[in-house]
Design a protein around this motif. Structure first.
Motif, PDB file in Angstrom:
ATOM      1  N   GLY A  15       1.363  15.058  -8.579  1.00  0.00           N
ATOM      2  CA  GLY A  15       2.127  14.795  -9.794  1.00  0.00           C
ATOM      3  C   GLY A  15       3.247  15.809  -9.993  1.00  0.00           C
ATOM      4  O   GLY A  15       4.391  15.447 -10.305  1.00  0.00           O
ATOM      5  N   LEU A  16       2.935  17.079  -9.806  1.00  0.00           N
ATOM      6  CA  LEU A  16       3.958  18.116  -9.949  1.00  0.00           C
ATOM      7  C   LEU A  16       5.037  17.982  -8.874  1.00  0.00           C
ATOM      8  O   LEU A  16       6.228  18.203  -9.144  1.00  0.00           O
ATOM      9  CB  LEU A  16       3.304  19.501  -9.875  1.00  0.00           C
ATOM     10  N   THR A  17       4.625  17.603  -7.663  1.00  0.00           N
ATOM     11  CA  THR A  17       5.592  17.406  -6.584  1.00  0.00           C
ATOM     12  C   THR A  17       6.537  16.251  -6.882  1.00  0.00           C
ATOM     13  O   THR A  17       7.752  16.343  -6.664  1.00  0.00           O
ATOM     14  CB  THR A  17       4.856  17.157  -5.252  1.00  0.00           C
ATOM     15  N   ALA A  18       5.982  15.152  -7.383  1.00  0.00           N
ATOM     16  CA  ALA A  18       6.822  13.995  -7.727  1.00  0.00           C
ATOM     17  C   ALA A  18       7.837  14.350  -8.804  1.00  0.00           C
ATOM     18  O   ALA A  18       9.007  13.937  -8.745  1.00  0.00           O
ATOM     19  CB  ALA A  18       5.939  12.832  -8.183  1.00  0.00           C
ATOM     20  N   LEU A  19       7.418  15.131  -9.783  1.00  0.00           N
ATOM     21  CA  LEU A  19       8.334  15.538 -10.855  1.00  0.00           C
ATOM     22  C   LEU A  19       9.400  16.494 -10.338  1.00  0.00           C
ATOM     23  O   LEU A  19      10.561  16.441 -10.768  1.00  0.00           O
ATOM     24  CB  LEU A  19       7.548  16.188 -11.985  1.00  0.00           C
ATOM     25  N   ALA A  20       9.018  17.372  -9.421  1.00  0.00           N
ATOM     26  CA  ALA A  20       9.957  18.381  -8.936  1.00  0.00           C
ATOM     27  C   ALA A  20      10.959  17.800  -7.946  1.00  0.00           C
ATOM     28  O   ALA A  20      12.164  18.062  -8.033  1.00  0.00           O
ATOM     29  CB  ALA A  20       9.189  19.533  -8.291  1.00  0.00           C
ATOM     30  N   LEU A  21      10.493  16.994  -7.003  1.00  0.00           N
ATOM     31  CA  LEU A  21      11.374  16.475  -5.957  1.00  0.00           C
ATOM     32  C   LEU A  21      12.191  15.277  -6.418  1.00  0.00           C
ATOM     33  O   LEU A  21      13.328  15.076  -5.978  1.00  0.00           O
ATOM     34  CB  LEU A  21      10.557  16.087  -4.721  1.00  0.00           C
ATOM     35  N   ARG A  22      11.567  14.436  -7.264  1.00  0.00           N
ATOM     36  CA  ARG A  22      12.206  13.214  -7.762  1.00  0.00           C
ATOM     37  C   ARG A  22      12.651  12.306  -6.622  1.00  0.00           C
ATOM     38  O   ARG A  22      13.647  11.588  -6.722  1.00  0.00           O
ATOM     39  CB  ARG A  22      13.384  13.534  -8.697  1.00  0.00           C
ATOM     40  N   ARG A  23      11.927  12.347  -5.518  1.00  0.00           N
ATOM     41  CA  ARG A  23      12.188  11.468  -4.385  1.00  0.00           C
ATOM     42  C   ARG A  23      10.872  10.900  -3.887  1.00  0.00           C
ATOM     43  O   ARG A  23       9.854  11.588  -3.899  1.00  0.00           O
ATOM     44  CB  ARG A  23      12.873  12.231  -3.246  1.00  0.00           C
ATOM     45  N   ALA A  24      10.916   9.664  -3.434  1.00  0.00           N
ATOM     46  CA  ALA A  24       9.737   8.985  -2.887  1.00  0.00           C
ATOM     47  C   ALA A  24       8.492   9.191  -3.747  1.00  0.00           C
ATOM     48  O   ALA A  24       7.430   9.537  -3.235  1.00  0.00           O
ATOM     49  CB  ALA A  24       9.473   9.468  -1.459  1.00  0.00           C
ATOM     50  N   PRO A  25       8.598   8.985  -5.064  1.00  0.00           N
ATOM     51  CA  PRO A  25       7.431   9.249  -5.914  1.00  0.00           C
ATOM     52  C   PRO A  25       6.241   8.340  -5.596  1.00  0.00           C
ATOM     53  O   PRO A  25       5.093   8.756  -5.743  1.00  0.00           O
ATOM     54  CB  PRO A  25       7.951   9.009  -7.336  1.00  0.00           C
ATOM     55  N   GLU A  26       6.531   7.099  -5.142  1.00  0.00           N
ATOM     56  CA  GLU A  26       5.430   6.190  -4.821  1.00  0.00           C
ATOM     57  C   GLU A  26       4.594   6.736  -3.666  1.00  0.00           C
ATOM     58  O   GLU A  26       3.356   6.751  -3.731  1.00  0.00           O
ATOM     59  CB  GLU A  26       5.961   4.802  -4.447  1.00  0.00           C
ATOM     60  N   ALA A  27       5.278   7.183  -2.608  1.00  0.00           N
ATOM     61  CA  ALA A  27       4.550   7.714  -1.449  1.00  0.00           C
ATOM     62  C   ALA A  27       3.756   8.955  -1.829  1.00  0.00           C
ATOM     63  O   ALA A  27       2.594   9.115  -1.432  1.00  0.00           O
ATOM     64  CB  ALA A  27       5.534   8.032  -0.318  1.00  0.00           C
ATOM     65  N   ILE A  28       4.374   9.839  -2.601  1.00  0.00           N
ATOM     66  CA  ILE A  28       3.680  11.052  -3.035  1.00  0.00           C
ATOM     67  C   ILE A  28       2.463  10.693  -3.877  1.00  0.00           C
ATOM     68  O   ILE A  28       1.376  11.271  -3.722  1.00  0.00           O
ATOM     69  CB  ILE A  28       4.644  11.960  -3.823  1.00  0.00           C
ATOM     70  N   ALA A  29       2.634   9.714  -4.777  1.00  0.00           N
ATOM     71  CA  ALA A  29       1.529   9.313  -5.647  1.00  0.00           C
ATOM     72  C   ALA A  29       0.376   8.724  -4.847  1.00  0.00           C
ATOM     73  O   ALA A  29      -0.799   9.046  -5.097  1.00  0.00           O
ATOM     74  CB  ALA A  29       2.026   8.301  -6.681  1.00  0.00           C
ATOM     75  N   LEU A  30       0.692   7.872  -3.886  1.00  0.00           N
ATOM     76  CA  LEU A  30      -0.374   7.239  -3.107  1.00  0.00           C
ATOM     77  C   LEU A  30      -1.097   8.263  -2.228  1.00  0.00           C
ATOM     78  O   LEU A  30      -2.314   8.177  -2.048  1.00  0.00           O
ATOM     79  CB  LEU A  30       0.200   6.113  -2.255  1.00  0.00           C
ATOM     80  N   ILE A  31      -0.366   9.234  -1.697  1.00  0.00           N
ATOM     81  CA  ILE A  31      -1.019  10.295  -0.912  1.00  0.00           C
ATOM     82  C   ILE A  31      -1.935  11.124  -1.807  1.00  0.00           C
ATOM     83  O   ILE A  31      -3.086  11.412  -1.452  1.00  0.00           O
ATOM     84  CB  ILE A  31       0.036  11.186  -0.228  1.00  0.00           C
ATOM     85  N   GLY A  32      -1.430  11.508  -2.973  1.00  0.00           N
ATOM     86  CA  GLY A  32      -2.252  12.290  -3.904  1.00  0.00           C
ATOM     87  C   GLY A  32      -3.484  11.538  -4.351  1.00  0.00           C
ATOM     88  O   GLY A  32      -4.587  12.097  -4.418  1.00  0.00           O
ATOM     89  N   ALA A  33      -3.317  10.246  -4.653  1.00  0.00           N
ATOM     90  CA  ALA A  33      -4.461   9.431  -5.077  1.00  0.00           C
ATOM     91  C   ALA A  33      -5.468   9.268  -3.948  1.00  0.00           C
ATOM     92  O   ALA A  33      -6.688   9.314  -4.175  1.00  0.00           O
ATOM     93  CB  ALA A  33      -3.979   8.073  -5.564  1.00  0.00           C
ATOM     94  N   ALA A  34      -4.973   9.086  -2.718  1.00  0.00           N
ATOM     95  CA  ALA A  34      -5.871   8.922  -1.572  1.00  0.00           C
ATOM     96  C   ALA A  34      -6.668  10.196  -1.310  1.00  0.00           C
ATOM     97  O   ALA A  34      -7.879  10.159  -1.041  1.00  0.00           O
ATOM     98  CB  ALA A  34      -5.069   8.537  -0.333  1.00  0.00           C
ATOM     99  N   LEU A  35      -6.004  11.355  -1.390  1.00  0.00           N
ATOM    100  CA  LEU A  35      -6.709  12.624  -1.181  1.00  0.00           C
ATOM    101  C   LEU A  35      -7.726  12.868  -2.300  1.00  0.00           C
ATOM    102  O   LEU A  35      -8.839  13.347  -2.053  1.00  0.00           O
ATOM    103  CB  LEU A  35      -5.709  13.773  -1.116  1.00  0.00           C
ATOM    104  N   GLY A  36      -7.344  12.533  -3.541  1.00  0.00           N
ATOM    105  CA  GLY A  36      -8.295  12.672  -4.643  1.00  0.00           C
ATOM    106  C   GLY A  36      -9.497  11.769  -4.464  1.00  0.00           C
ATOM    107  O   GLY A  36     -10.632  12.160  -4.749  1.00  0.00           O
ATOM    108  N   LEU A  37      -9.257  10.535  -3.985  1.00  0.00           N
ATOM    109  CA  LEU A  37     -10.357   9.611  -3.734  1.00  0.00           C
ATOM    110  C   LEU A  37     -11.252  10.130  -2.608  1.00  0.00           C
ATOM    111  O   LEU A  37     -12.485  10.036  -2.699  1.00  0.00           O
ATOM    112  CB  LEU A  37      -9.802   8.228  -3.378  1.00  0.00           C
ATOM    113  N   ALA A  38     -10.647  10.703  -1.566  1.00  0.00           N
ATOM    114  CA  ALA A  38     -11.443  11.271  -0.475  1.00  0.00           C
ATOM    115  C   ALA A  38     -12.323  12.410  -0.988  1.00  0.00           C
ATOM    116  O   ALA A  38     -13.505  12.518  -0.622  1.00  0.00           O
ATOM    117  CB  ALA A  38     -10.520  11.779   0.635  1.00  0.00           C
ATOM    118  N   GLY A  39     -11.775  13.250  -1.852  1.00  0.00           N
ATOM    119  CA  GLY A  39     -12.571  14.320  -2.436  1.00  0.00           C
ATOM    120  C   GLY A  39     -13.720  13.792  -3.275  1.00  0.00           C
ATOM    121  O   GLY A  39     -14.849  14.304  -3.209  1.00  0.00           O
TER     122      GLY A  39
END
Length: 480
Positions: A15-39
């Motif tokens: 979430g912080l990365t998506a706000l900071a970079l403001r690029r490819a937020p969908e990809a960042i979100a799906l990666i973050g969600a996938a890693l959270g789900l794996a955890g």
């Protein structure tokens, strides 16, 4: 420790990365969600044998930050992570043309991280911090389209309603810490007598605000001003779930007087909010009123002294309600409205989406072998066996009939009008919804193993309760 950190920090970092970079937020979100789900999956697997996973970090003197993955909290974390991953997958398609995608995905991910912190918190201080974070994040998400008429007011109303009720949680937490001499949640649940009764009633007040129980349900109906993925996440496994989760986690401490109050509040909400859903002229408002009603049924189970029944319905409802909101978002995408008159026949336009919506609707109505058939039977059995059965059982039955009625009405409206040419298909929206529909259909199969894992076996209901549950579900659908 690493899995606890990953479950919370993966969505937060994304979430912080998506706000900071403001690029490819969908990809960042799906990666973050996938890693959270794996955890969350790793946490769940780690505690399946009955051994808790804990972490403690220094904070205030004698008040460390504690994180606890027990069978209960790890189950809740897995529910949050699964629903969040599917909703964010759907949102990648839903928000594809919105220039404010970085703000949307960044806030959504921080919302998910705060909810994970809430369910895994092992002390009251951490829980209070997470409680505040989900309240603030939900304010930002409900008010996402803040330039539209009525949106700022809806966000502020939600914030003020829930903040007012939060006072109950603060007072209960301070009372329990003072009595027990520690902020550790598990230790404070040994509190008995008058302090336990006062704390239980204060916790009920806090839960009434977050879970939109009568008379504090109004904010939830207006919260539909946010984007559909926000509604799907908020209503299923995060903000509105927080109140029920609070009562489920503290159920071992609650004395008879508090349980009766919880059951009556839940029963009244199940009926009143169910009637509001039946009378709604907007599909998302219908689903919002339904959410309050379903959490009312969960409070009936807690009030009957069977929190495991409430937990099973919370899990089933998380998949069902998120699927229903995502389906509503597709129909809204086509007709540019959620008004029921405008949506007439929208299901004929997209028969695949309508089929998924129908499966989720029938699951919520309690038809076998779909998920909520088992969880609603557990609630009816709990109400029937309760010392307060004379109050709780009629309310549970009435709430169940109304569930079938408003879902039957929604299905009829969506199928009975004239089909129109749909907008271009959005595959990611169908993928996110499809997984949740599959869970809504099949989750009932895991409830028995889950009961064994939690060490809380439900009594066998015999044939009366399933027959009663099926009868009220079918009667409600016919009425609708």
């Amino acid at each position: 420790m690493i899995w606890l950190a990953l479950t919370i920090l993966a969505p937060l970092g994304a979430g912080l990365t998506a706000l900071a970079l403001r690029r490819a937020p969908e990809a960042i979100a799906l990666i973050g969600a996938a890693l959270g789900l794996a955890g969350a999956i790793a946490l769940f697997a780690g505690v399946a044998g009955g051994t808790d996973i804990t972490a403690s970090l220094p904070f205030l003197p004698d008040l460390p930050i504690r994180l606890v993955a027990s069978p209960l909290t790890a189950t809740l974390a897995l529910v949050v992570a699964t629903v969040a991953a599917m909703v964010l997958t759907y949102a990648a398609g839903y928000m594809a043309q919105n220039p404010e995608r970085p703000r949307f995905f960044g806030t959504m991910l921080m919302f998910v991280a705060a909810m994970q912190l809430l369910v895994l918190s092992g002390d009251w201080i951490t829980l209070l911090a997470a409680w505040e974070m989900i309240g603030f994040a939900s304010y930002l998400l409900i008010g996402f389209w803040h330039g539209r008429n009525g949106v700022p007011g809806a966000a502020m109303r939600a914030f003020l309603y829930t903040r007012t009720a939060d006072l109950g949680l603060y007072l209960a937490a301070f009372l329990l810490i003072g009595i027990a001499g520690t902020s550790e949640i598990s230790a404070t649940l040994a509190t008995t007598g008058t302090p336990a009764l006062i704390a239980g009633l204060l916790l009920l007040f806090a839960a009434m605000g977050k879970s939109a129980q009568v008379p504090m349900q109004d904010w939830l109906m207006r919260a539909m001003a946010g984007p559909t993925p926000v509604s799907a996440l908020l209503h299923s496994a995060t903000l509105v779930a927080a109140g029920a989760i609070l009562l489920i986690r503290t159920a071992p401490m609650l004395p008879g007087g508090a349980l009766l109050a919880i059951g009556i509040v839940g029963g009244a909400t199940a009926v009143i909010a169910g009637l509001m859903a039946l009378a709604a002229t907007d599909l998302k408002r219908l689903l919002a009123a339904s959410t309050a009603s379903q959490y009312g049924l969960m409070l009936i189970a807690v009030g009957a002294g069977v929190p495991i029944a409430a937990l099973l319905h919370l899990i089933a409802h998380a998949a069902i309600k998120s699927a229903l909101f995502l389906g509503a978002g597709v129909f809204q995408h086509d007709r540019e409205s959620t008004d029921l008159d405008t949506l007439a026949g929208a299901g004929r336009t997209r028969p695949g989406i309508f089929a998924g919506f129908a499966v989720a609707a029938l699951a919520l109505a309690g038809l076998p072998p779909l998920a909520a058939f088992y969880s609603k039977d557990a609630i009816l059995a709990a109400a029937l066996d309760s010392p307060s059965a004379a109050w709780l059982l009629p309310l549970a039955l009435a709430g169940s009939v109304l569930t079938g009625a408003y879902m039957g009405r929604a299905l009829k409206v969506l199928w009975s009008g004239t089909p129109e040419k749909p907008h271009d298909p959005v595959p990611l929206m169908a993928v996110g919804m499809g997984v949740l529909v599959a869970l809504a259909a099949t989750l009932g199969l895991v409830f028995k193993p889950l009961e064994a894992m939690l060490g809380a076996h439900l009594a066998e209901p015999g044939w009366i309760v399933p027959a009663m549950g099926l009868a009220v579900g079918l009667a409600g659908l016919a009425l609708g």
